[in-house]
Design an enzyme around this catalytic site. Structure first.
Site, PDB file in Angstrom:
ATOM      1  N   ARG A   4     -10.798  -5.260   2.416  1.00 35.73           N
ATOM      2  CA  ARG A   4      -9.674  -6.190   2.595  1.00 35.73           C
ATOM      3  C   ARG A   4      -9.839  -7.441   1.736  1.00 35.73           C
ATOM      4  NH1 ARG A   4      -6.817  -4.490   7.278  1.00 35.73           N
ATOM      5  NH2 ARG A   4      -8.098  -3.634   8.944  1.00 35.73           N
ATOM      6  N   ASP A  29      -7.178  -1.919   4.044  1.00 34.17           N
ATOM      7  CA  ASP A  29      -8.557  -1.502   4.291  1.00 34.17           C
ATOM      8  C   ASP A  29      -8.765   0.002   4.215  1.00 34.17           C
ATOM      9  OD1 ASP A  29      -7.089  -0.984   6.781  1.00 34.17           O
ATOM     10  OD2 ASP A  29      -9.067  -0.474   7.577  1.00 34.17           O
ATOM     11  N   ASP A  61       5.322   3.053   4.452  1.00 37.21           N
ATOM     12  CA  ASP A  61       4.960   4.396   4.008  1.00 37.21           C
ATOM     13  C   ASP A  61       6.080   5.328   4.502  1.00 37.21           C
ATOM     14  OD1 ASP A  61       3.502   6.592   3.282  1.00 37.21           O
ATOM     15  OD2 ASP A  61       1.852   6.269   4.638  1.00 37.21           O
ATOM     16  N   LYS A 108      -3.814  -6.051  11.298  1.00 38.28           N
ATOM     17  CA  LYS A 108      -4.474  -7.064  10.527  1.00 38.28           C
ATOM     18  C   LYS A 108      -4.059  -7.071   9.071  1.00 38.28           C
ATOM     19  CE  LYS A 108      -8.628  -5.728  12.297  1.00 38.28           C
ATOM     20  NZ  LYS A 108     -10.037  -5.481  12.379  1.00 38.28           N
ATOM     21  N   GLY A 109      -3.589  -5.923   8.587  1.00 36.51           N
ATOM     22  CA  GLY A 109      -3.384  -5.745   7.149  1.00 36.51           C
ATOM     23  C   GLY A 109      -2.619  -6.853   6.444  1.00 36.51           C
ATOM     24  N   PHE A 134      -3.648   6.579  -1.615  1.00 39.05           N
ATOM     25  CA  PHE A 134      -4.223   5.603  -0.693  1.00 39.05           C
ATOM     26  C   PHE A 134      -4.807   4.430  -1.468  1.00 39.05           C
ATOM     27  CE2 PHE A 134      -7.277   3.858   2.325  1.00 39.05           C
ATOM     28  CZ  PHE A 134      -6.477   3.757   3.443  1.00 39.05           C
ATOM     29  N   GLU A 191       5.578  -7.107   6.225  1.00 38.79           N
ATOM     30  CA  GLU A 191       4.618  -5.994   6.277  1.00 38.79           C
ATOM     31  C   GLU A 191       3.915  -5.868   4.939  1.00 38.79           C
ATOM     32  OE1 GLU A 191       2.856  -4.035   7.885  1.00 38.79           O
ATOM     33  OE2 GLU A 191       3.953  -2.564   9.089  1.00 38.79           O
ATOM     34  N   ASP A 192       2.650  -5.525   4.990  1.00 38.33           N
ATOM     35  CA  ASP A 192       1.910  -5.281   3.750  1.00 38.33           C
ATOM     36  C   ASP A 192       2.348  -3.975   3.114  1.00 38.33           C
ATOM     37  OD1 ASP A 192       0.798  -4.468   6.220  1.00 38.33           O
ATOM     38  OD2 ASP A 192      -1.009  -3.788   5.229  1.00 38.33           O
TER      39      ASP A 192
HETATM   40  P1  XMP Z   1       4.260   4.107   8.149  1.00 39.59           P
HETATM   41  O1  XMP Z   1       4.016   5.510   7.659  1.00 39.59           O
HETATM   42  O2  XMP Z   1       4.585   4.108   9.606  1.00 39.59           O
HETATM   43  O3  XMP Z   1       2.842   3.411   8.010  1.00 39.59           O
HETATM   44  O4  XMP Z   1       5.290   3.405   7.297  1.00 39.59           O
HETATM   45  C1  XMP Z   1       2.622   2.170   7.500  1.00 39.59           C
HETATM   46  C2  XMP Z   1       1.195   1.800   7.792  1.00 39.59           C
HETATM   47  O5  XMP Z   1       0.299   2.805   7.271  1.00 39.59           O
HETATM   48  C3  XMP Z   1      -0.853   2.206   6.720  1.00 39.59           C
HETATM   49  N1  XMP Z   1      -0.993   2.658   5.313  1.00 39.59           N
HETATM   50  C4  XMP Z   1      -1.976   2.291   4.477  1.00 39.59           C
HETATM   51  N2  XMP Z   1      -3.047   1.473   4.640  1.00 39.59           N
HETATM   52  N3  XMP Z   1      -3.708   1.884   2.412  1.00 39.59           N
HETATM   53  C5  XMP Z   1      -3.901   1.274   3.609  1.00 39.59           C
HETATM   54  O6  XMP Z   1      -4.877   0.529   3.736  1.00 39.59           O
HETATM   55  C6  XMP Z   1      -2.668   2.721   2.159  1.00 39.59           C
HETATM   56  O7  XMP Z   1      -2.537   3.256   1.050  1.00 39.59           O
HETATM   57  C7  XMP Z   1      -1.759   2.938   3.264  1.00 39.59           C
HETATM   58  N4  XMP Z   1      -0.633   3.679   3.378  1.00 39.59           N
HETATM   59  C8  XMP Z   1      -0.187   3.484   4.654  1.00 39.59           C
HETATM   60  C9  XMP Z   1      -0.629   0.731   6.801  1.00 39.59           C
HETATM   61  O8  XMP Z   1      -1.388   0.259   7.888  1.00 39.59           O
HETATM   62  C10 XMP Z   1       0.825   0.527   7.090  1.00 39.59           C
HETATM   63  O9  XMP Z   1       1.069  -0.584   7.910  1.00 39.59           O
HETATM   64 MG    MG Z   2      -5.547   0.220   7.981  1.00 39.58          MG
END
Ligand code: XMP
Ligand code: MG
Length: 192
Positions: free
Chosen positions: A175, A169, A113, A53-54, A162, A109-110
């Protein structure tokens, strides 16, 4: 666009004492990304694919900033378990409705990471034989990357903290904040 002032969010705003990106800063950057995409994809009717959903708030703004004919579709994923999640393996809980074959696909992608989730999803999309496949991310935690992924459009770099707001979220909350900021440690306590 007129945004509600942060004070209007009362309890939610109190949970995010440190704003990293204001609504206006995000809006300006999203418009720049949209303009670059519109220029690069002119005449190619790109398909913007997002992961729910992000991404839904970013996608809504970005899509409107892409001022050329373009289409949008979404997938939804869920992790199998904490262990498989660490390897980036996810299950599609909602698939695309539009075929990718022969299309110019831009994966939106939002947040990136470690890159594991994105890497896994790109593999799934690539198998469907798009004419091209590129990536656009709004927030990039560059220092956490485990897998190198070419990113064509990047909004902002983020520290390894974070963050919530603008679609991101903490346990489904925050959100709706129009800005992005650090969650108060008392709320966060290390649990995403
Ligand atoms: P990877 O590690 O696979 O993960 O690149 C990406 C997903 O991790 C979540 N993510 C976050 N969600 N605040 C959030 O709300 C953050 O600071 C955060 N860091 C990682 C996110 O869902 C992303 O798609
Ligand atoms: Mg999330």
């Amino acid at each position: 666009m007129q945004h509600y002032p942060l004070e209007a969010y009362g309890e939610l705003a109190a949970g995010v004492p440190q704003v990293l990106f204001s609504a206006q800063t995000i809006e300006e950057r999203v418009r720049e990304l949209g303009a670059a995409i519109a220029r690069d994809y002119a005449g190619r009717n790109p398909l913007l694919v997002g992961v729910l959903k992000g991404v839904f708030i970013f996608m809504a703004d970005l899509y409107r900033a892409v001022t050329i004919p373009a289409e949008v579709d979404f997938i939804a994923i869920s992790s199998y378990s904490p262990e498989t999640r660490e390897r980036g393996m996810v299950r599609l809980v909602k698939d695309l409705e539009i075929s990718l074959t022969g299309r110019h696909v831009l994966f939106i992608e939002d947040m990136i990471d470690t890159g594991l989730t994105l890497h896994y999803l790109l593999g799934i999309l690539q198998a469907r034989r798009p004419a091209s496949l590129e990536v656009c991310v709004l927030f990039d935690k560059t220092r956490r990357r485990l897998i190198d992924i070419p990113i064509k459009y990047r909004g902002f770099e983020l520290p390894d903290r974070f963050v919530v707001g603008y679609g991101l979220d903490h346990r489904e909350q925050y959100r709706n904040l129009p800005c992005v900021g650090l969650l108060k440690p008392e709320v966060f306590q290390g649990k995403e």
